[in-house]
Write a protein that holds these residues in place. Structure first.
Motif, mmCIF file in Angstrom:
data_model
loop_
_atom_site.group_PDB
_atom_site.id
_atom_site.type_symbol
_atom_site.label_atom_id
_atom_site.label_comp_id
_atom_site.label_asym_id
_atom_site.label_seq_id
_atom_site.Cartn_x
_atom_site.Cartn_y
_atom_site.Cartn_z
ATOM 1 N N ALA A 31 0.821 -1.206 0.000
ATOM 2 C CA ALA A 31 0.000 0.000 0.000
ATOM 3 C C ALA A 31 0.862 1.265 0.000
ATOM 4 O O ALA A 31 0.544 2.256 -0.673
ATOM 5 C CB ALA A 31 -0.926 -0.002 1.215
ATOM 6 N N VAL A 32 1.971 1.233 0.746
ATOM 7 C CA VAL A 32 2.884 2.381 0.739
ATOM 8 C C VAL A 32 3.461 2.587 -0.655
ATOM 9 O O VAL A 32 3.523 3.708 -1.178
ATOM 10 C CB VAL A 32 4.013 2.176 1.787
ATOM 11 C CG1 VAL A 32 5.074 3.254 1.635
ATOM 12 C CG2 VAL A 32 3.440 2.198 3.199
ATOM 13 N N GLN A 33 3.902 1.499 -1.287
ATOM 14 C CA GLN A 33 4.437 1.589 -2.647
ATOM 15 C C GLN A 33 3.381 2.067 -3.628
ATOM 16 O O GLN A 33 3.667 2.843 -4.555
ATOM 17 C CB GLN A 33 4.963 0.214 -3.076
ATOM 18 C CG GLN A 33 6.156 -0.269 -2.280
ATOM 19 C CD GLN A 33 7.439 0.483 -2.662
ATOM 20 O OE1 GLN A 33 7.458 1.248 -3.610
ATOM 21 N NE2 GLN A 33 8.488 0.271 -1.894
ATOM 22 N N PHE A 34 2.144 1.634 -3.431
ATOM 23 C CA PHE A 34 1.047 2.047 -4.299
ATOM 24 C C PHE A 34 0.830 3.561 -4.206
ATOM 25 O O PHE A 34 0.675 4.259 -5.214
ATOM 26 C CB PHE A 34 -0.233 1.299 -3.906
ATOM 27 C CG PHE A 34 -1.375 1.472 -4.854
ATOM 28 C CD1 PHE A 34 -1.601 0.565 -5.877
ATOM 29 C CD2 PHE A 34 -2.246 2.554 -4.726
ATOM 30 C CE1 PHE A 34 -2.666 0.723 -6.752
ATOM 31 C CE2 PHE A 34 -3.305 2.728 -5.595
ATOM 32 C CZ PHE A 34 -3.516 1.809 -6.608
ATOM 33 N N GLY A 35 0.819 4.062 -2.971
ATOM 34 C CA GLY A 35 0.646 5.503 -2.798
ATOM 35 C C GLY A 35 1.786 6.291 -3.403
ATOM 36 O O GLY A 35 1.587 7.365 -3.995
ATOM 37 N N ASP A 82 12.208 11.151 -6.144
ATOM 38 C CA ASP A 82 12.907 11.251 -4.866
ATOM 39 C C ASP A 82 11.978 11.766 -3.782
ATOM 40 O O ASP A 82 12.001 11.297 -2.636
ATOM 41 C CB ASP A 82 14.126 12.164 -5.001
ATOM 42 C CG ASP A 82 15.207 11.548 -5.886
ATOM 43 O OD1 ASP A 82 15.218 10.301 -6.016
ATOM 44 O OD2 ASP A 82 16.037 12.304 -6.438
ATOM 45 N N GLU A 83 11.176 12.742 -4.159
ATOM 46 C CA GLU A 83 10.229 13.302 -3.182
ATOM 47 C C GLU A 83 9.192 12.257 -2.777
ATOM 48 O O GLU A 83 8.826 12.134 -1.594
ATOM 49 C CB GLU A 83 9.539 14.526 -3.783
ATOM 50 C CG GLU A 83 8.611 15.230 -2.806
ATOM 51 C CD GLU A 83 7.986 16.473 -3.416
ATOM 52 O OE1 GLU A 83 7.057 17.005 -2.804
ATOM 53 O OE2 GLU A 83 8.438 16.900 -4.504
ATOM 54 N N ALA A 84 8.684 11.475 -3.754
ATOM 55 C CA ALA A 84 7.715 10.429 -3.446
ATOM 56 C C ALA A 84 8.338 9.387 -2.528
ATOM 57 O O ALA A 84 7.690 8.894 -1.582
ATOM 58 C CB ALA A 84 7.215 9.775 -4.734
ATOM 59 N N ALA A 85 9.611 9.059 -2.778
ATOM 60 C CA ALA A 85 10.293 8.092 -1.917
ATOM 61 C C ALA A 85 10.463 8.626 -0.511
ATOM 62 O O ALA A 85 10.338 7.902 0.481
ATOM 63 C CB ALA A 85 11.651 7.733 -2.520
ATOM 64 N N THR A 86 10.754 9.941 -0.390
ATOM 65 C CA THR A 86 10.908 10.560 0.925
ATOM 66 C C THR A 86 9.589 10.525 1.696
ATOM 67 O O THR A 86 9.547 10.239 2.897
ATOM 68 C CB THR A 86 11.370 12.021 0.762
ATOM 69 O OG1 THR A 86 12.610 12.048 0.040
ATOM 70 C CG2 THR A 86 11.554 12.676 2.116
ATOM 71 N N ILE A 87 8.510 10.805 0.986
ATOM 72 C CA ILE A 87 7.190 10.768 1.631
ATOM 73 C C ILE A 87 6.866 9.351 2.095
ATOM 74 O O ILE A 87 6.349 9.139 3.206
ATOM 75 C CB ILE A 87 6.116 11.295 0.661
ATOM 76 C CG1 ILE A 87 6.348 12.782 0.382
ATOM 77 C CG2 ILE A 87 4.716 11.070 1.232
ATOM 78 C CD1 ILE A 87 5.444 13.348 -0.707
ATOM 79 N N ILE A 124 3.845 9.724 -8.109
ATOM 80 C CA ILE A 124 4.699 9.867 -9.296
ATOM 81 C C ILE A 124 3.854 10.071 -10.546
ATOM 82 O O ILE A 124 4.171 10.886 -11.410
ATOM 83 C CB ILE A 124 5.605 8.624 -9.431
ATOM 84 C CG1 ILE A 124 6.598 8.573 -8.263
ATOM 85 C CG2 ILE A 124 6.341 8.627 -10.763
ATOM 86 C CD1 ILE A 124 7.410 7.290 -8.207
ATOM 87 N N GLU A 125 2.720 9.317 -10.630
ATOM 88 C CA GLU A 125 1.842 9.471 -11.785
ATOM 89 C C GLU A 125 1.223 10.870 -11.839
ATOM 90 O O GLU A 125 0.853 11.356 -12.911
ATOM 91 C CB GLU A 125 0.736 8.413 -11.741
ATOM 92 C CG GLU A 125 1.224 6.985 -11.945
ATOM 93 C CD GLU A 125 1.860 6.794 -13.312
ATOM 94 O OE1 GLU A 125 1.412 7.445 -14.279
ATOM 95 O OE2 GLU A 125 2.829 6.010 -13.416
ATOM 96 N N LEU A 126 1.101 11.507 -10.678
ATOM 97 C CA LEU A 126 0.543 12.865 -10.626
ATOM 98 C C LEU A 126 1.609 13.930 -10.862
ATOM 99 O O LEU A 126 1.320 15.128 -10.764
ATOM 100 C CB LEU A 126 -0.124 13.098 -9.269
ATOM 101 C CG LEU A 126 -1.387 12.267 -9.011
ATOM 102 C CD1 LEU A 126 -1.870 12.476 -7.579
ATOM 103 C CD2 LEU A 126 -2.489 12.657 -9.994
#
Length: 614
Positions: A527-531, A543-548, A536-538
């Motif tokens: 679920a974390v990876q999905f979010g 890097d920012e998505a990974a940090t979140i 990223i799709e948005l």
């Protein structure tokens, strides 16, 4: 002052809906099923109960559309190739069962019920035609429609729907002198019926898909719904005009649309109408039970219900056993199909119209069929409670015994399949056990060697090599089974590292208290990876998505530690969140520019609504 006619009609509609809303939940809560609830509600509000309705036949004529739509939905699931694969069951098994049951019930009618041969044959022929509505509804509620045993029953029902046409022709031939149908009229009826079938097949082949494609491009949802209803009712009407079964016409229309790209949309549009009308049909059947006829001729009717239901069930059991079904499946099919059906009303009415049977006999036979339909859910319930569940066949499957692998994997569902791939890729010596027969057979088709065994039993764990295993991976999908296995392993096999799949946060806390070496919530990391992928799709930077995502893991870890703080935890127990083998106290986090603020631990949702249940 009398109420207007339209107000009276509205009262009737409210009464029907009210009866269903009140009675059905009660019957389902009692485990009696919705079919029996509808029949009981119909009897209560019908002409022989409170008398709110005086013409149940008019309701039945409308409610038959529920059966029609049910067969249409079944047709949508039957691709032509699948239907062709059932040809032996439809025409072979169906013919054998009908022939044996018709012969057996005719003899019972003559020598037990004392009926004349023609009347006994008509009664047997009508009772042989099983209630499609009752059986389909019971199969649907049990979830057995797609099982092989359910598919055989569906095949027989389809053949019975075809049989109504030749049976009506036989009734016409049995008409007394002066009421016969001329050969020319008979051949004309056959030609009309064949023409209707050909016309429906042609329309389904060349018109239906283009029609729905045009309507989809128009973008009017309500028009799509109207078109779906038009297809169902139009096919039913065409078959009725040809002297055939409306349900068969709807089924053929469904089959013709089964490979359409609009199949799921059509099914979603039809489903609400199907459910309501099918319930209305059962209400109408309950209303049609003439209590006065039952009271006047109760000995004959009681004997008829008992004789015909038991006789039909025995015949079906014999046929099922002769055609390869096991004892449990044969009993289940016999009890489930032991009743007469809605087509019997048509057959008895036609026989009475041409003078083959008397009006009084028609009423009694109709009452027998209605009572058999009402009793079937009760008999099915009793059969399933009194007959022990069939044990799965272990033919071709090896039970676990004498294993000594380095790793024991318990459970080979979706989670276990993925988890075991890393071990197998590293050539680790692995023993895998599961107690799902179909899963084991499916896995063997892909080259996996899975042993049959119940991991909640100590003797099975010993036979699986748990006593010498370096690690035991518990990948079962039921919390109760998982907890039982953890308890056994901790007590009996302390040398093995214990890795466990947990259901949710609360379950993880319990597992850590139990002293497991490794636990992971089954869907948290995905679920974390999905979010993160959604961000990223948005357009969010990777890097920012990974940090979140990392912040979410840390905040979840912090909340988890706070919840554990009040308990006595075993020293050294690892906490695993996502793919982190051990998470320290979270460090201060600087929010990325796109975010307005970070979450405090108190703001992380609790597991009252599971964060990873699914």
């Amino acid at each position: 002052m009398s109420a207007p006619a339209d107000t009276h009609q509205l009262v009737n509609v409210v009464a029907l809906l009210g009866a269903a809303v009140v009675v059905i939940p009660i019957f389902r809560k009692l485990g009696l099923g919705s079919v029996l609830g509808y029949l009981a509600a119909g009897l209560v509000i019908g002409p022989f109960g409170f008398g709110w309705f005086n013409d149940p036949q008019s309701i039945l004529h409308v409610a038959e559309l529920g059966v029609v739509m049910f067969l249409f939905v079944i047709g949508l699931e039957m691709r032509p190739s699948h239907l062709w694969s059932l040809r032996r069951e439809i025409f072979g098994l169906g013919t054998l069962q009908i022939a044996v049951c018709a012969a057996g019930l005719t003899l019972l009618g003559m020598y037990v019920l004392g009926l004349r041969a023609p009347v006994a044959f008509i009664g047997a022929a009508g009772f042989v035609l099983t209630s499609t509505a009752v059986v389909m509804q019971l199969l649907s509620e049990r979830g057995d429609l797609t099982l092989p045993s359910g598919q055989k029953i569906v095949s027989i029902l389809l053949f019975e729907d075809l049989l109504i046409v030749p049976l009506l022709a036989i009734v016409a031939l049995m008409a007394p002198a002066g009421m016969e149908v001329s050969p020319a009229e008979r051949w004309k009826a056959i030609a009309i019926g064949a023409g209707c079938i050909i016309g429906l097949l042609a329309a389904g082949r060349w018109l239906l898909n283009p029609l729905f494609r045009i309507l989809a491009q128009a973008g009017a949802r309500e028009v799509m719904t109207a078109a779906a209803l038009l297809v169902v009712l139009g096919a039913a009407l065409l078959m009725q005009l040809g002297g055939l079964s409306m349900a068969m016409g709807a089924f053929l229309a469904g089959v013709l649309l089964s490979e359409s790209t609009f199949r799921h949309q059509i099914e979603a549009d039809i489903e609400p109408f199907r459910g309501i009308l099918l319930g209305l049909f059962f209400l109408g059947v309950g209303m049609a039970l003439d209590v006065s006829v039952v009271l006047q001729d109760w000995r004959f009717i009681a004997m008829g219900v008992l004789t015909l239901m038991v006789g039909k069930a025995v015949c079906i059991y014999v046929v099922a056993r002769l055609t390869g079904s096991d004892h449990h499946q044969a009993i289940d099919r016999g009890v489930l199909m032991a009743q007469g059906g809605e087509f019997a009303f048509v057959l008895f009415g036609a026989a009475a119209a041409v003078g083959v049977i008397e009006a009084r006999v028609n009423a009694s036979l109709t009452a027998i069929v209605v009572l058999s339909m009402a009793l079937t859910p009760l008999f099915v319930l009793l059969q399933r409670r009194l007959t022990p569940a069939a044990k799965p066949s272990l033919e071709g499957i090896e039970a676990v015994s004498g294993q000594s692998a380095s790793v024991l994997v318990i459970g080979f569902g979706r989670f276990g399949q993925v988890a075991s791939q890393s071990l197998l890729a590293r050539d680790v010596d692995v023993t895998i056990i599961d107690n799902d027969i179909e899963m084991i057979r499916s896995a063997e088709e892909f080259g996996f060697k899975i042993y049959y065994g119940d991991g909640t039993r100590l003797d099975v764990l010993r036979a699986s090599g748990a006593g010498t295993a370096r690690a035991i991976a518990v990948c079962t999908d039921r919390k109760e089974a998982t907890d039982r296995i953890v308890e056994l392993v901790r007590d009996e096999f302390p040398q093995a590292r214990l890795l466990v799949r947990s259901y949710d946060r609360e379950h993880s806390l319990g597992l850590i208290h139990a002293g497991v070496d490794f636990q992971i919530r089954e869907t948290f990391e995905s679920a974390v990876q999905f979010g993160s992928a959604a961000l990223i799709e948005l357009g969010v930077d990777e890097d920012e998505a990974a940090t979140i995502a990392e912040e979410i893991r840390k905040r979840d870890a912090e909340r988890f530690e706070l919840e554990m703080a009040g308990g006595n935890l075993m020293a050294g127990a690892k906490m695993v969140f996502g793919n982190q083998p051990g998470v320290p106290r979270p460090t201060p986090f600087t929010p990325p520019k796109r975010r307005s603020r970070t979450l405090n631990p108190e703001e992380v949702p609790a597991d009252t609504v599971d964060d990873d249940a699914g």
